[in-house]
Design a protein around this motif. Structure first.
Motif, short mmCIF file in Angstrom:
data_model
loop_
_atom_site.label_atom_id
_atom_site.label_comp_id
_atom_site.label_asym_id
_atom_site.label_seq_id
_atom_site.Cartn_x
_atom_site.Cartn_y
_atom_site.Cartn_z
N MET A 82 0.87 -1.20 0.06
CA MET A 82 -0.03 -0.06 -0.03
C MET A 82 0.81 1.17 -0.29
O MET A 82 0.54 2.46 -0.48
N CYS A 83 1.94 1.22 0.51
CA CYS A 83 2.87 2.36 0.73
C CYS A 83 3.52 2.58 -0.82
O CYS A 83 3.45 3.75 -1.28
N TYR A 84 3.69 1.72 -1.73
CA TYR A 84 3.86 1.98 -3.17
C TYR A 84 2.76 2.30 -3.89
O TYR A 84 2.93 3.29 -4.56
N THR A 122 2.29 6.07 -2.59
CA THR A 122 3.36 6.79 -2.92
C THR A 122 3.85 7.00 -4.36
O THR A 122 4.60 8.06 -4.93
N LYS A 123 4.07 5.65 -4.98
CA LYS A 123 4.64 5.63 -6.19
C LYS A 123 6.24 5.65 -6.00
O LYS A 123 6.82 6.09 -7.05
N SER A 124 6.69 5.58 -4.83
CA SER A 124 8.04 5.88 -4.58
C SER A 124 8.69 4.56 -4.03
O SER A 124 8.28 3.95 -3.29
N THR A 160 8.92 2.74 -0.39
CA THR A 160 8.56 1.34 -0.25
C THR A 160 9.66 0.49 0.08
O THR A 160 9.65 -0.24 1.00
N PHE A 161 10.99 0.77 -0.16
CA PHE A 161 11.91 0.10 0.31
C PHE A 161 12.26 0.44 1.70
O PHE A 161 12.63 -0.66 2.73
N CYS A 162 11.92 1.60 2.30
CA CYS A 162 12.40 1.85 3.56
C CYS A 162 11.08 1.57 4.47
O CYS A 162 11.35 1.44 5.78
#
Length: 339
Positions: A164-166, A169-171, A175-177
């Motif tokens: 859901m973070c990706y 945010t599309k970041s 997402t990695f963090c």
């Protein structure tokens, strides 16, 4: 050369003697003449070296026995010839070192490494609190990281939050963090809850061990002593409602683990339960390490239930706390005799 001629003459005698003369020879002469030259040479060689053979054998015995210490020592016949005192010149034989010294050393080592289980004394209070505090603090990283392996539902929730973070945010960076942020939150809440639990314990039964465990009938507190130092603790609290004894507060100093101290403490509790005619010994644990569970099973305990919704003293049960702190509570029971 002279000896060689005698041997040749003696051994060649049967060929030069006549038949009548040969018949007159004694049985001993016939036997001697029948021996070959090579055999006589070997016998003479052994005979000549026989006086030195015993000393050679004695010198070899020192290294021949497998029980001897393989060590070469230089011993002076006259102690006065060596510079220094006579005390410095005394050398113990290897056989004496093997037969007497190792046994004495082993006895000293055995006594030094022997663990004694005794009842708690007021002078033990500081060391007992230290060992208990150390054992509880170890549960912070265990609950935060190792405990996640046992929580499949929580793993799915964290994976969903990462996805859901990706999506939101599309970041790739965020997402990695995200997993690291989630694990950091787990460590924070694990530390918060366990410190509150520790503070609660240190202000209740661990604040006055004599009042909670030593004075009441059917309860006790023991310490394990190694080399004059307290290295382990365990408590037993009787429950009159169901005639069971609860094993509590077991912990061993991390520097002395792997020596069977925890098992010795557990056996002491079982002996106490049998002497006081308890029907069973029970315990509850939130330990994440499998070694703790194997210890209880080796003592004869059987797991009778697990729950993931256990509430520790000091927990607020807030949504964030429930999301980032989960702990499995396992119950064990050892039936001593039928009720």
């Amino acid at each position: 050369m002279r000896l060689w001629r005698i041997i040749n003459t003696t051994c060649d005698a049967p060929a030069s003697l006549g038949r009548e003369e040969a018949q007159g020879c004694s049985s001993a002469s016939v036997f001697f003449l029948s021996i070959t030259k090579k055999t006589i040479i070997h016998l003479l060689f052994i005979f000549l070296l026989l006086p030195n053979f015993s000393s050679f054998q004695a010198s070899c015995m020192h290294c021949s026995s497998p029980k001897m210490v393989c060590e070469t020592k230089i011993v002076a016949d006259d102690h006065e010839a060596i510079a220094g005192t006579k005390k410095d010149s005394i050398i113990v034989s290897s056989s004496q070192m093997w037969t007497s010294s190792p046994s004495a050393i082993e006895n000293k080592v055995e006594k030094r490494n022997q663990v004694f289980i005794r009842a708690f004394e007021s002078s033990d209070h500081e060391e007992v609190r230290r060992i208990f505090n150390e054992g509880i603090m170890e549960r912070i990283p265990n609950s935060a990281f190792r405990g996640l392996k046992q929580q499949t539902r929580t793993q799915i929730i964290y994976a969903f939050l990462t996805v859901m973070c990706y999506v939101m945010t599309k970041s790739f960076t965020l997402t990695f963090c995200a997993p690291f942020i989630l694990m950091g939150a787990r460590y924070y809440y694990s530390r918060k809850v366990i410190l509150e639990y520790l503070d609660c314990a240190l202000h209740t039964d661990m604040a006055d061990i004599e009042e909670y465990y030593m004075k009441p009938t059917g309860s006790c507190f023991w310490v394990a002593v190694l080399q004059g130092q307290v290295v382990g603790i365990v408590a037993a609290q009787g429950r009159e409602d169901d005639n069971t004894l609860e094993l509590r507060r077991m912990s061993v100093d991390s520097r002395f683990r792997g020596k069977g101290i925890a098992k010795a403490l557990g056996r002491r509790v079982l002996e106490f339960a049998m002497l006081n005619n308890y029907s069973a010994v029970v315990l509850g644990t939130t330990a994440v390490k499998m070694a703790a569970h194997k210890l209880y099973e080796s003592l004869g305990f059987r797991r009778v239930g697990d729950t993931d919704d256990h509430t520790l003293p000091g927990m607020t049960r807030s949504p964030l706390e429930r999301l980032f702190f989960q702990i499995r509570y396992s119950r064990y029971r050892l039936q001593l005799h039928e009720e």
